[in-house]
Every structure is written in C-alpha cells, then in structure tokens.
Design a protein around this motif. Structure first.
Motif, PDB file in Angstrom:
ATOM      1  N   TRP A  46      10.005  -0.144   0.522  1.00  0.00           N
ATOM      2  CA  TRP A  46      10.864   0.380  -0.543  1.00  0.00           C
ATOM      3  C   TRP A  46      12.007  -0.567  -0.852  1.00  0.00           C
ATOM      4  O   TRP A  46      13.044  -0.162  -1.366  1.00  0.00           O
ATOM      5  CB  TRP A  46      11.361   1.776  -0.178  1.00  0.00           C
ATOM      6  N   LEU A  47      11.820  -1.813  -0.551  1.00  0.00           N
ATOM      7  CA  LEU A  47      12.856  -2.817  -0.820  1.00  0.00           C
ATOM      8  C   LEU A  47      12.113  -4.084  -1.227  1.00  0.00           C
ATOM      9  O   LEU A  47      11.497  -4.740  -0.383  1.00  0.00           O
ATOM     10  CB  LEU A  47      13.692  -3.048   0.442  1.00  0.00           C
ATOM     11  N   GLY A  48      12.166  -4.385  -2.502  1.00  0.00           N
ATOM     12  CA  GLY A  48      11.282  -5.403  -3.036  1.00  0.00           C
ATOM     13  C   GLY A  48      11.934  -6.730  -3.364  1.00  0.00           C
ATOM     14  O   GLY A  48      13.128  -6.958  -3.118  1.00  0.00           O
ATOM     15  N   GLY A  49      11.123  -7.586  -3.943  1.00  0.00           N
ATOM     16  CA  GLY A  49      11.562  -8.919  -4.351  1.00  0.00           C
ATOM     17  C   GLY A  49      12.570  -8.853  -5.478  1.00  0.00           C
ATOM     18  O   GLY A  49      13.371  -9.777  -5.655  1.00  0.00           O
ATOM     19  N   ASP A  50      12.544  -7.755  -6.239  1.00  0.00           N
ATOM     20  CA  ASP A  50      13.538  -7.613  -7.310  1.00  0.00           C
ATOM     21  C   ASP A  50      14.946  -7.510  -6.729  1.00  0.00           C
ATOM     22  O   ASP A  50      15.897  -8.042  -7.294  1.00  0.00           O
ATOM     23  CB  ASP A  50      13.202  -6.399  -8.198  1.00  0.00           C
ATOM     24  N   ILE A  51      15.060  -6.846  -5.579  1.00  0.00           N
ATOM     25  CA  ILE A  51      16.379  -6.680  -4.960  1.00  0.00           C
ATOM     26  C   ILE A  51      16.812  -7.973  -4.280  1.00  0.00           C
ATOM     27  O   ILE A  51      17.964  -8.389  -4.388  1.00  0.00           O
ATOM     28  CB  ILE A  51      16.351  -5.505  -3.959  1.00  0.00           C
ATOM     29  N   VAL A  52      15.854  -8.616  -3.604  1.00  0.00           N
ATOM     30  CA  VAL A  52      16.158  -9.922  -2.997  1.00  0.00           C
ATOM     31  C   VAL A  52      16.656 -10.859  -4.096  1.00  0.00           C
ATOM     32  O   VAL A  52      17.671 -11.558  -3.949  1.00  0.00           O
ATOM     33  CB  VAL A  52      14.894 -10.500  -2.318  1.00  0.00           C
ATOM     34  N   SER A  53      15.958 -10.854  -5.212  1.00  0.00           N
ATOM     35  CA  SER A  53      16.315 -11.705  -6.332  1.00  0.00           C
ATOM     36  C   SER A  53      17.705 -11.347  -6.853  1.00  0.00           C
ATOM     37  O   SER A  53      18.548 -12.217  -7.110  1.00  0.00           O
ATOM     38  CB  SER A  53      15.254 -11.507  -7.428  1.00  0.00           C
ATOM     39  N   GLY A  54      17.966 -10.047  -6.960  1.00  0.00           N
ATOM     40  CA  GLY A  54      19.256  -9.592  -7.465  1.00  0.00           C
ATOM     41  C   GLY A  54      20.397  -9.936  -6.519  1.00  0.00           C
ATOM     42  O   GLY A  54      21.486 -10.326  -6.964  1.00  0.00           O
ATOM     43  N   VAL A  55      20.133  -9.809  -5.228  1.00  0.00           N
ATOM     44  CA  VAL A  55      21.168 -10.133  -4.231  1.00  0.00           C
ATOM     45  C   VAL A  55      21.537 -11.619  -4.327  1.00  0.00           C
ATOM     46  O   VAL A  55      22.702 -11.998  -4.261  1.00  0.00           O
ATOM     47  CB  VAL A  55      20.679  -9.749  -2.812  1.00  0.00           C
ATOM     48  N   VAL A  56      20.509 -12.444  -4.548  1.00  0.00           N
ATOM     49  CA  VAL A  56      20.761 -13.881  -4.727  1.00  0.00           C
ATOM     50  C   VAL A  56      21.543 -14.099  -6.024  1.00  0.00           C
ATOM     51  O   VAL A  56      22.538 -14.830  -6.055  1.00  0.00           O
ATOM     52  CB  VAL A  56      19.425 -14.664  -4.733  1.00  0.00           C
ATOM     53  N   ALA A  57      21.084 -13.452  -7.117  1.00  0.00           N
ATOM     54  CA  ALA A  57      21.756 -13.630  -8.411  1.00  0.00           C
ATOM     55  C   ALA A  57      23.205 -13.169  -8.351  1.00  0.00           C
ATOM     56  O   ALA A  57      24.074 -13.729  -9.015  1.00  0.00           O
ATOM     57  CB  ALA A  57      21.000 -12.863  -9.496  1.00  0.00           C
ATOM     58  N   ALA A  58      23.460 -12.162  -7.525  1.00  0.00           N
ATOM     59  CA  ALA A  58      24.825 -11.649  -7.396  1.00  0.00           C
ATOM     60  C   ALA A  58      25.676 -12.536  -6.484  1.00  0.00           C
ATOM     61  O   ALA A  58      26.881 -12.319  -6.352  1.00  0.00           O
ATOM     62  CB  ALA A  58      24.789 -10.226  -6.852  1.00  0.00           C
ATOM     63  N   GLY A  59      25.054 -13.496  -5.854  1.00  0.00           N
ATOM     64  CA  GLY A  59      25.810 -14.439  -5.026  1.00  0.00           C
ATOM     65  C   GLY A  59      26.251 -13.861  -3.692  1.00  0.00           C
ATOM     66  O   GLY A  59      27.069 -14.461  -2.993  1.00  0.00           O
ATOM     67  N   ILE A  60      25.703 -12.711  -3.310  1.00  0.00           N
ATOM     68  CA  ILE A  60      26.170 -12.066  -2.075  1.00  0.00           C
ATOM     69  C   ILE A  60      25.944 -12.932  -0.827  1.00  0.00           C
ATOM     70  O   ILE A  60      26.812 -12.980   0.042  1.00  0.00           O
ATOM     71  CB  ILE A  60      25.512 -10.670  -1.905  1.00  0.00           C
ATOM     72  N   PRO A  61      24.816 -13.677  -0.736  1.00  0.00           N
ATOM     73  CA  PRO A  61      24.604 -14.443   0.502  1.00  0.00           C
ATOM     74  C   PRO A  61      25.631 -15.553   0.734  1.00  0.00           C
ATOM     75  O   PRO A  61      25.618 -16.194   1.770  1.00  0.00           O
ATOM     76  CB  PRO A  61      23.199 -15.045   0.299  1.00  0.00           C
ATOM     77  N   TRP A  62      26.469 -15.801  -0.267  1.00  0.00           N
ATOM     78  CA  TRP A  62      27.499 -16.827  -0.106  1.00  0.00           C
ATOM     79  C   TRP A  62      28.901 -16.212  -0.118  1.00  0.00           C
ATOM     80  O   TRP A  62      29.889 -16.914  -0.040  1.00  0.00           O
ATOM     81  CB  TRP A  62      27.428 -17.831  -1.261  1.00  0.00           C
ATOM     82  N   SER A  63      28.955 -14.885  -0.288  1.00  0.00           N
ATOM     83  CA  SER A  63      30.234 -14.252  -0.607  1.00  0.00           C
ATOM     84  C   SER A  63      31.014 -13.836   0.642  1.00  0.00           C
ATOM     85  O   SER A  63      30.444 -13.355   1.616  1.00  0.00           O
ATOM     86  CB  SER A  63      29.969 -13.026  -1.482  1.00  0.00           C
ATOM     87  N   ASP A  64      32.293 -14.019   0.577  1.00  0.00           N
ATOM     88  CA  ASP A  64      33.186 -13.521   1.632  1.00  0.00           C
ATOM     89  C   ASP A  64      33.539 -12.058   1.412  1.00  0.00           C
ATOM     90  O   ASP A  64      34.020 -11.389   2.316  1.00  0.00           O
ATOM     91  CB  ASP A  64      34.485 -14.337   1.650  1.00  0.00           C
ATOM     92  N   LYS A  65      33.349 -11.600   0.169  1.00  0.00           N
ATOM     93  CA  LYS A  65      33.744 -10.224  -0.167  1.00  0.00           C
ATOM     94  C   LYS A  65      32.673  -9.231   0.251  1.00  0.00           C
ATOM     95  O   LYS A  65      31.484  -9.465   0.041  1.00  0.00           O
ATOM     96  CB  LYS A  65      33.918 -10.089  -1.685  1.00  0.00           C
ATOM     97  N   LEU A  66      33.121  -8.097   0.785  1.00  0.00           N
ATOM     98  CA  LEU A  66      32.174  -7.015   1.051  1.00  0.00           C
ATOM     99  C   LEU A  66      31.704  -6.495  -0.306  1.00  0.00           C
ATOM    100  O   LEU A  66      32.498  -6.001  -1.112  1.00  0.00           O
ATOM    101  CB  LEU A  66      32.841  -5.887   1.843  1.00  0.00           C
ATOM    102  N   THR A  67      30.429  -6.664  -0.566  1.00  0.00           N
ATOM    103  CA  THR A  67      29.908  -6.376  -1.896  1.00  0.00           C
ATOM    104  C   THR A  67      28.902  -5.236  -1.846  1.00  0.00           C
ATOM    105  O   THR A  67      28.054  -5.183  -0.961  1.00  0.00           O
ATOM    106  CB  THR A  67      29.220  -7.645  -2.462  1.00  0.00           C
TER     107      THR A  67
END
Lengths: 646, 646
Positions: free
Chosen positions: A355-376
């Motif tokens: 229930w957690l797909g490539g669309d979310i992985v893609s979105g998390v990357v697009a949102a820049g979360i893997p580089w972010s210091d902010k709790l997002t």
C-alpha cells in the motif's frame, strides 16, 4: 510581480505575470459573478479598469459605450502590470460585500520549475543518457573489433569501468561508426548493478537530442510528460483517464479483475494503450523523434505498477498483503510495446510495500524530503491518500483509503483536473450564487478535486450545509431537491459545456467528507505514532492531481489538513510525475529513490486501534473537536455575525 | 579391452568392447574385402571365428554350411571378448597379403567422456543453472515482497550478493512460490558483470532437470548436443548442413551475401532454422522438456557468430579486417526464436579476431591447453584450418584457408561425417580393390574427411597416384577415365546407397592437397615464428568434424601433419562442440574461455613472407622435402620393395 488592487474592497495582491484577472480576484477573496467557468460567454464578470492596463480580447458581451468607459470582462483579461480595478455592484453576487482579508496566503501549486528550484541537488550534474564517443579508425596495427574500440574509448573518455551492450545496440554499431566517421553517440543506461549498459548507437553526435517520458500511473488518471534532458524543460504534458477505469474504480476491484481468465493481460493492455496514446500524441505535438526518447520513468502505486508490468498483484489483496516485488527490473520500452526505439529503456520506481507505491517514493523525492532538515509531512491525495512523515534521517508512511473523490471519482459531476474542470469556486453567502473558474477558462464540464474542496468548504462557510455535510434547507434556485435528496446547482445547463446542470449532491459531499476524514485521521495517527504533535511539523507538502490551485483556508475549513501556519504549506501538484521527471534527469535521483524505498517504514492503519476512532471523529466539518480548528471556528463565528448584521 | 587376433597375419590388437570386427581388422591394417560400407549386403568380408565368440546377426549371404563352419560377416560382428579369427584367402583383396605391423598406434577420436577425463578441472564443482530456494511463508510480521523474500534467501543460502530478475521471471514468481508452497527453483545465469540474474522460476524442486544445448556453428555443418547438466551425460547429438550453404560455401561468399538487401536477415534465419530443427528433433528424441533447457552455448567462427546474431560481418572481409565485436552479449534464446522458455539464455563464445573465432576458443578449452604444462599444437580442421600453439602461459594462433574439403565440400562425392559417409578406406596395392567402412555401417553415400584422407593416402602409398596427386595410369576397373581426367572408383553404383558410383577425381585430390598444404605450412610458420622447432611440440591435438577415426600414419603420409611420435597425438573430433558443452556445465570454463579469447595472440599469415613459400613446397605428397617425412619415405620404399617382390 504585478500588483492588482481591487476596489471598493481595497485589497491588493501580487499575481504572476499574465495571471487571469478573474482568478486574481478569486485569490483575493473578492467575489465577482461568473458562471461560465471563465469562458467569456456569460458576460457577468464586468469590472472597470481605473488605473493601468490589461491584455484583453474583444467581446460581444460589452457595448461600445461600456468599453469606452473602461469595462472589461475579468475572465478575458491577463494582468501584465500594476492595475487598479473597480468591481461594480451589478457584478457582485450578493448585496453585501464579504470583507476581503488582505494578507491571505495564496498557495498555487508550484510549477515544475519552482519545484526544481526547491531541489537541494539541483546543482548536481545531470546524467545524460547519450554519450559521445570518438574512436580511432582501425588499421592493420590496430584492428580490434568495433565494440572493443568503443569500450576502450568509453573507459578512457568517460571512466566507464565495464561496458555491456544489448544485441540490438551491437547490431547498430558497425553502421553507426562508419556512417558517423568513427564518431557515435551511445545510449547508456546504468542498471542497479553498476555496469554501463549501452542500448543503442547513433551515427555522429546526437547528444543535443535526448528526451525522457515521465509517467504517473494513477489508478484513475495517467499523466505523461516529455522532458528535454539537455535543457531540463518539460516540452509537453498530457493526462487521460487510465484505460482500466472501466474495469473498476479502485485498486481492489482491479486486482479482482486481474485474477479472472485473461484479466491481467487485459488490464496491462488497457493501461499501456492509455500511455501509448498520450505519448504518441505528445511526440507529435512536440516534434520529438521517437528514436531520441532514451527512457521512460514510470511511477505508480504498487498495484498499478504490477498491472503495468503484467505481474499479478493478487497477493496484495489478502492478508498479509504481499506484493510480488518491491523493486522492478529495468526493461526495454519495446517489451511493453510502447513508442520508442530498441534503445529506449523503461524504468519503474520501486514500491516499498503493498500500500505504498512508487508514486509516493517519487513524490517524496520531488518534495526534497530525503535532503531536508525540516520535519516534513507529505500528503499525496489521489485515489488513496498516502502520508509520509520524515526528513533526511527517517521516513515513516501510512496509507488511508481516501477514495477517488479528489480525482472526480464517485462524484456526480466529478472529473479529473482537465480542461473544463471547475477548479475554483466562491459562493455568495446570501444569494448562494457561485463564482466558478475552470481549468483553461473553458465552459464547465464537471468538478475536479480543488473545485470540490472549494465548493463544499464554501457551502459550509456559508451555512448552506451543516457540520454533518447535510443541506440545511432547500433554497431555490441553487439548493433544490434532486434525485437523492437536496443538491446544489453549481452551473446551470445553459452555461455548462455539457448542456446539463452541474450539481453537487449530499452523497458527493459525503464522499468528500469520508476522504478528508481518512486523511486527517491518518495524519494524526502517524504523528502520534512517533510521539510528536502536529505543531512539530515544519513543512507540509500537499501533492495530488486535484487541480492547479488549492485554497488552504478552505482545505482547513473542511478539516482535511491540520490548522498550521500557512507558510508551512507547499502545494506540489502531481509530485509522482515530478519525481519521475527528476529521476529521468539524474541518476543520483534514481539512487535516492531506491534508498527512499528501502528506508521508508510503513505503518499499517488497518490494524491501528486509534485510527478508526479518529476517522469517525473526523467525519464532521471540520471535526467533532472544533478546538483543533480555531481559525475555522473564528471564521464561522465571523460569518455568523455578518449574517446576523445583514 | 577385448583382444582380437587376426590370422594368418598373426597380429593382435586391443579394441573397445562392442567394436565392429571389420573396423578392428582395418585398425590392425589387415585387409578384408568389403565394398558395401559395412552394411552386410555385399557379403564379401567373410572370416572364420577360430577361438572365442562374437555377437552377430543372421545373414542370407552365408550358407548354413558356412555358418556351421564358423563363418561370419566381419561387418556384422561386435567384439565382446578375446577372439581369434582367420581371414580366408577369398576374403583378401589382393593375392599378396600386406604385412601388418603390430604395435601400430590407433588414434580413434576421443569420446566426450574421454575428453572430459583429460580436463584438469574436471573435479571442479559443476555450476548448475537451477538453484533451489525455500522461503518462509509471509505473515503480518514479515510481509516483504515475494522477490525480496527470494533475494534474501539467495543471499543467505547461496551467497548471492546481488540478485536481479528479468520481467518474465518476476511474472512467474508469485504463482511458482504459492504452487510450490514457498519452495521454488530459480533459473540463474551470471552475466560477465558478476551479479546473479534470475531468468525464471519453477514451482517446487526441479533441480534434477536441467539441460543445456551446445551448438557448434560451422560454416558447413551445424552440430548440436543436448547435455544433462546434472549427470554431465550428453543425451543426444545431431548434425546437419548449415542452412546457409546454398548461399555460398565459404565465409567470404556468406559475407557478400549478407550485404545484399535483406541478406543478413536471410542468412540469420537460415542458420537459426537449422539449429531450431536439430534441437526440436533432439528434444523429442531425448524427451527433454523445453522449459528445462536452461541455456544454449554456441561456438562458431567469427563470421558465423556475427550472422547467427544478426550482426553485420561486412568489415571482416576487407582490410584491416575488423569484426563488429569480439565478445557478444548474453541474450535470451527467445530473442533468436530458438526452442526454449523465457528463461533460456543464449551464450555465445567470444571470437578473438576476424579470422579466429569462438569455435577455436572453445576447442582450446576442450583441449585443456589453458591448464597444460605441455607445449601443445592445436589444429582444428574445418572449412578453415585454425592452428593454435601454446600452453597455460601463452597462446598464439593463425588461420589458413583450408577450404571445405575435410567437411566434404568441393569434393565430387564429398559429404559431412554423417551416417553413410565413408570414413575408413584401405586399398589393396595390387588389385586396387578397396575396403570401405561407413559411419553407422550403412550403404555408402559419399566420403567424409577421414575417408578422403584415407583414400588419398592409400592411393599414394599404393603408387596409384604420384607425388603431385595425379593418377599414374588408368587401371580398370578401379582407375578409369572420368569427365575430368582419371578417377578412382571407391564404390560401384550397385553397392552404393545413392545408386551411382562413388568416385574420387584428380580435382578432389587437388583440393585435399591444397587444404593439407595450407595446414602444414601454417603449422610450420607458427612454430618458426616462436623460434621453435616442430620437435618441441609435446602434444598435438587434432580437432575437426572429419569422422570418428583418423589414421595418423595416413595423415602423415599425406604430409598434412608433421611426423612426430604418434603418442604425442590426440584426436578430439568436434572440439568446438565439446568446449561449448564444457562451458555450459561450468562457469569456470566460461571464464576461462573469456580469458583465452583475451590472451590469444593472432599471427596474420596473409602478410607472412614465408607462408606462401612453405605452402607451395607442401603441395606435394607428402612434401617437396621428403626428409621432413622419414617414416613415410621408409613406408614408400617398403611398398616399392613389396611391389618388386610380387
């Protein structure tokens, strides 16, 4: 940015160059009668330009005298510089102007360029798929094979340690080398195992022509973009309903359909046909040659990804919910019969869980979360509502079945965010006359996600529906009895593009409320599970194909998102598509996506004791506990005061 | 080994259990009249069993009286124990018996098992393509994807660091896992880059069923073997002319044909059709299921390999002779439309240079040279004659255009080594009556390589042809004028399987002499280039599809191979096929083959000043310089003495 001052409200807002004047008024919360969706046909949105000038076009709806007095139709005007306009009383939907509040935060969905500008790695070198290779001409002293010659040059020029070729590429090599006079362009993809794989050769230097197709494979909607990998410009974008919708609205129905004889093949063929049609059309529009499409990058939820690749999703449906794979092999676009050359690769974003797909992985990357210091907090509102909380150090996700309401599914006149979809709505609290704006300023055809949110929030804030989402009482002509209880007429038949009334029923409202309740409950449970409070969230990224504009105040008034300072919110639009585009551009992004998929933890809501309780509490507007929504409470109180005054 | 003693010659030889009695006599150089090829129909090879017993079958060619006296037809007898036989005078082709020489070295071509026994790495663990994987059943605590589950088990059970799957394999996985109750058999291939690639999954444990197809892709002949990878037994073997022969006898003609419109595709289709037909037939014969064929391993010369894969060989033909590739990508058998499942891989042996192909790399591996301490000369006699000199430390090769004579090409009644091909011939020096044995003891259809060598050598040793290969004089009925000069009648029409005389013409002899001269010159130049002498060669491995037996004495009498002690010679038969089989069985062999291809140095004879001179000197029987062939000189002198005596 040009400034638009609206009188007599005396409110000024900054708008983008070329912004539609009616939309500017709507964003400033200044109401102007407008019922044709911005098409210019109803002629109601008359305003007077008192200072500055606008770009407009001739209309038969204004007399010569009116034009000479400075009258324009707001929906036909583009703002090109600072202007002041006066909204005459006859253009106001109600007798009493609603006080506009300056200082409102407007959160248009970020453009792709604005998104790219947010990326922390935007400075990272692009990883292009075409590599220029020049080799020495063979002679008796050095008559190594064509391939050895190219491998050697790749090692020397491009530091490729190990190079492999596909057979189709090898077949192209001798001709390409000689035609290109010992210069060829190699089409290189790098599978996860690290070696360079050359899938094609073109004679001479064609490195200035390399394009990728990014695909968001949604349950309801397929959206495709063609990206110029050299300039990083998105050349074209198009969307269409997923051809599978006839076989079921949601993923469960699709899974069941896939288990029937020939069902999997049929579902695969349907989605591939939709993608193929969109790509063929975009290639024609953009003039991109099919042999210069180096890769597809597709992001979809886990079930959609399985179906796209022809892999059975059967075990996803039943406990313990096991997908066939979380990461998928790289294949050739030709394996799926999609437009491309033999060299065109097809890359699928990984799906961490059922229930957690490539669309979310893609979105998390697009949102820049893997580089972010902010709790997002990342929320993707599609047929399912997926929620991710995290930053560069951790990621935890959950999925709540929001239903397809935000994509127009299960809504009487719902539609996806395409031309003619009502995407913004204001309703006069007294007359209940609406002000509607459609995507593309076309005649209204239906309501998309953002229009639905606006409509229900406005009806609630006007007091036309109560906290349970039920109409208070019939109030002709706008609120009237329909086939199934009362309904609100958003657009009359004579002004709609369909020749029928566009209405909103109590069932539609109920569907939206279920969806928003699931999302709000999911957010709360996810935050609680980490022993955090909502206030700890430093950034909220809202993604989804609901339209181009989301009105934060209204989203909060519905109780869909928590009331947090508006500046913490970012609207990304179709982040699945944006992420796919980024992955196509850069291998770092692809690697990051793989890491996100591996790192993300999944919280199963269906076994969570608190979720159902929170969901039920959220099935009200905005919530059973009004203290969670102080701003909305204040807004309601204010409206009530105004009503009493009037 | 049973002993056969032949009287009155009083010669005893050891033969293999089940050896044909006529062949035993032939190997002992005892002549017995036999003109039907061993078919049992001419009834001439009557012998008397004086001690011991043989397996034989009833024949109408012997009277009851004869049978009771112990008469048998030698060609219908198998030797099963020690026996003594008497050859009566009426069964001798000439009045004067040629003295048989005991102590003659018989060099039958090694069987595949005998070859395997020579391999230094035969103890090495086999690398099977099927891997058994059992995973735990998923539950809520562990609902990782099917693929993740299998990857994890592969890592844990089989130490596979990184596992990839093909899409067809992934499609099979969910069903196979559940049908096999969480046990599956993975079909694994390991590409050169090192990661394990799974190309298919089968439910449960099918590891006892794994087969490979080894293919020798010859210019003239395609030979195919089906190997049981578990037992290492070759289950079946079959050969057929390469379907391309109609488009040209040699590689040059084929290259030219490939450059015509559609030519490459046509040539590829033809060879694939031949392979496909052979494999389909063998699968049926052996009962091997197509889904259990895990891999094909193909070895061919560089041009054949290019054509097989549909890669243009055009640049090989013209200076500086550049192939498209020396190493070829691994593909799926289905990419070539060959029998197999989606999991069946197709591996092609590397071709180090334009004129040095995968067949030679395969042969060098089969001959064990890369592990050998002995200085080894490897000669593969096919349409081209390729020669390799080396040991475990170095390898140098050359190629001389021998022409297709050894495969029956360009020979009036030449044929490949198939049933009915005359493979052994003895000719009575006085009467010139031949003793012929065919492959499969069938009615003679034509002459294969070894039969051709025997025939010409016998004619020369009998004095019927001179040192230039020309017939001395007509000597009816065996030597008679034909369409193009004199010819030797090997089999009369009434005893042949074709209903026509099988003859050997002066042109045939000339073609053979050109071929043997090229080989002898090549050997000499190669040895000289390393500042060595012929005597330094410690082992000579002779490979080629010429038949099952090569008579070393006759090969030397022709001047084809240098006169070296007979014990240094080993006959391998189709070593290209043997090597392909070894590579299919073991990845170490595959790696060794890749290393051989990289390490082997190539000596270009066409630009070598000494080659043409040596070639011209070798266009005699055995050579212009008789001192190079002292044994043959002695044999000739002895024959001359016998003739004078008679």
């Amino acid at each position: 940015m040009p400034k638009v001052t609206l009188m007599p409200d005396d409110v000024t807002i900054d708008v983008a160059q070329g912004e539609n004047l009616l939309r500017a008024a709507m964003m400033a919360d200044v109401r102007i009668t407008a019922s044709c969706g911005g098409d210019g046909t109803c002629g109601k949105c008359r305003v007077v330009v008192t200072d500055g000038a606008v770009d407009t076009r001739p209309t038969s709806r204004l007399t010569e005298a009116q034009v000479s007095e400075g009258y324009v139709l707001a929906c036909t005007c583009s703002v090109t510089g600072d202007i002041t306009i006066a909204v005459p009383p006859e253009s106001r939907p109600g007798a009493v102007p609603v006080p506009a509040r300056s200082g409102r935060i407007l959160n248009p969905v970020l453009s792709l360029d604005e998104q790219a500008a947010r990326m922390p790695e935007k400075q990272a070198a692009r990883d292009l798929c075409k590599v220029l290779v020049t080799v020495s001409e063979p002679d008796h002293a050095d008559n190594a094979s064509d391939l050895a010659r190219v491998s050697h040059a790749m090692r020397r020029l491009h530091h490729v340690k190990e190079m492999e070729v596909t057979l189709p590429a090898l077949r192209e090599l001798p001709g390409a080398l000689r035609q290109g006079e010992w210069t060829v362009t190699a089409l290189v993809t790098e599978p996860s195992r690290g070696a360079a794989l050359v899938t094609g050769f073109q004679p001479g230097d064609t490195t200035d022509r390399q394009y990728a197709v990014a695909v968001d494979v949604g349950t309801t909607t397929i959206e495709v973009a063609i990206v110029d990998l050299v300039s990083r410009v998105t050349l074209g974008q198009a969307s269409e309903y997923n051809g599978q919708v006839d076989l079921g609205d949601d993923v469960i129905t699709r899974i069941i359909a896939s288990t029937r004889e020939g069902g999997l093949e049929r579902l695969q063929a349907l989605v591939l046909h939709t993608i193929s049609t969109l790509v063929t059309c975009l290639l024609e529009q953009t003039g991109v040659a099919v042999e210069d499409v180096v890769a597809y990058v597709a992001a979809g939820n886990t079930v959609m990804t399985h179906l796209l690749l022809g892999v059975t999703p059967e075990a996803i449906r039943t406990s313990p919910y096991v997908p066939a794979a979380a990461a998928f092999p790289w294949i050739d676009a030709s394996d799926l019969g999609l437009p491309g050359s033999a060299a065109t690769r097809f890359i699928t974003l990984p799906c961490p869980a059922s229930w957690l797909g490539g669309d979310i992985v893609s979105g998390v990357v697009a949102a820049g979360i893997p580089w972010s210091d902010k709790l997002t907090l990342f929320i993707d509102i599609g047929t399912n509502g997926e929620i991710v909380l995290g930053d560069k150090d951790f990621l935890v996700a959950c999925s709540c079945s929001a239903g397809p309401a935000f994509e127009g599914g299960g809504i009487t006149h719902g539609m996806r965010a395409a031309e003619g979809a009502i995407e913004q709505v204001r309703i006069d609290p007294e007359t209940l006359e609406p002000m509607v704006l459609t995507i593309g300023n076309a005649k209204p055809l239906g309501i998309c996600g953002s229009g639905l949110i606006d409509s229900v929030a406005e009806l609630f804030l006007c007091g036309a529906i109560d906290r349970r989402g039920k109409f208070d009482t019939a109030q002709p002509p706008r609120i009237r009895p329909g086939e199934h209880g009362l309904e609100y007429v958003l657009v009359c038949a004579d002004e709609s593009g369909t020749g029928r009334d566009i209405v909103l029923t109590e069932t539609d409202i109920e569907n939206l409320m279920r969806a928003k309740a699931a999302i709000f409950a999911g957010i709360n449970i996810l935050v609680e599970s980490l022993d955090l409070t909502l206030d700890a969230i430093e950034e909220i990224v809202v993604a989804g194909g609901f339209g181009h504009y989301l009105d934060l105040e209204r989203v909060m008034a519905l109780g869909m998102l928590p009331e947090l300072p508006a500046k913490r919110f970012v609207f990304l639009g179709n982040s699945s598509l944006s992420g796919a585009r980024l992955v196509a551009e850069s291998r770092q992004m692809l690697e990051k996506a793989a890491k996100v998929a591996e790192a993300i933890a999944y919280l199963e809501l269906s076994v969570n004791a608190g979720f159902m309780e929170m969901y039920l509490s959220s099935l009200f507007l905005p919530h059973t506990d009004l203290s969670l929504f102080p701003n909305t409470e204040e807004l309601l109180a204010q409206r009530l005061r105004e009503k009493v005054v009037s």
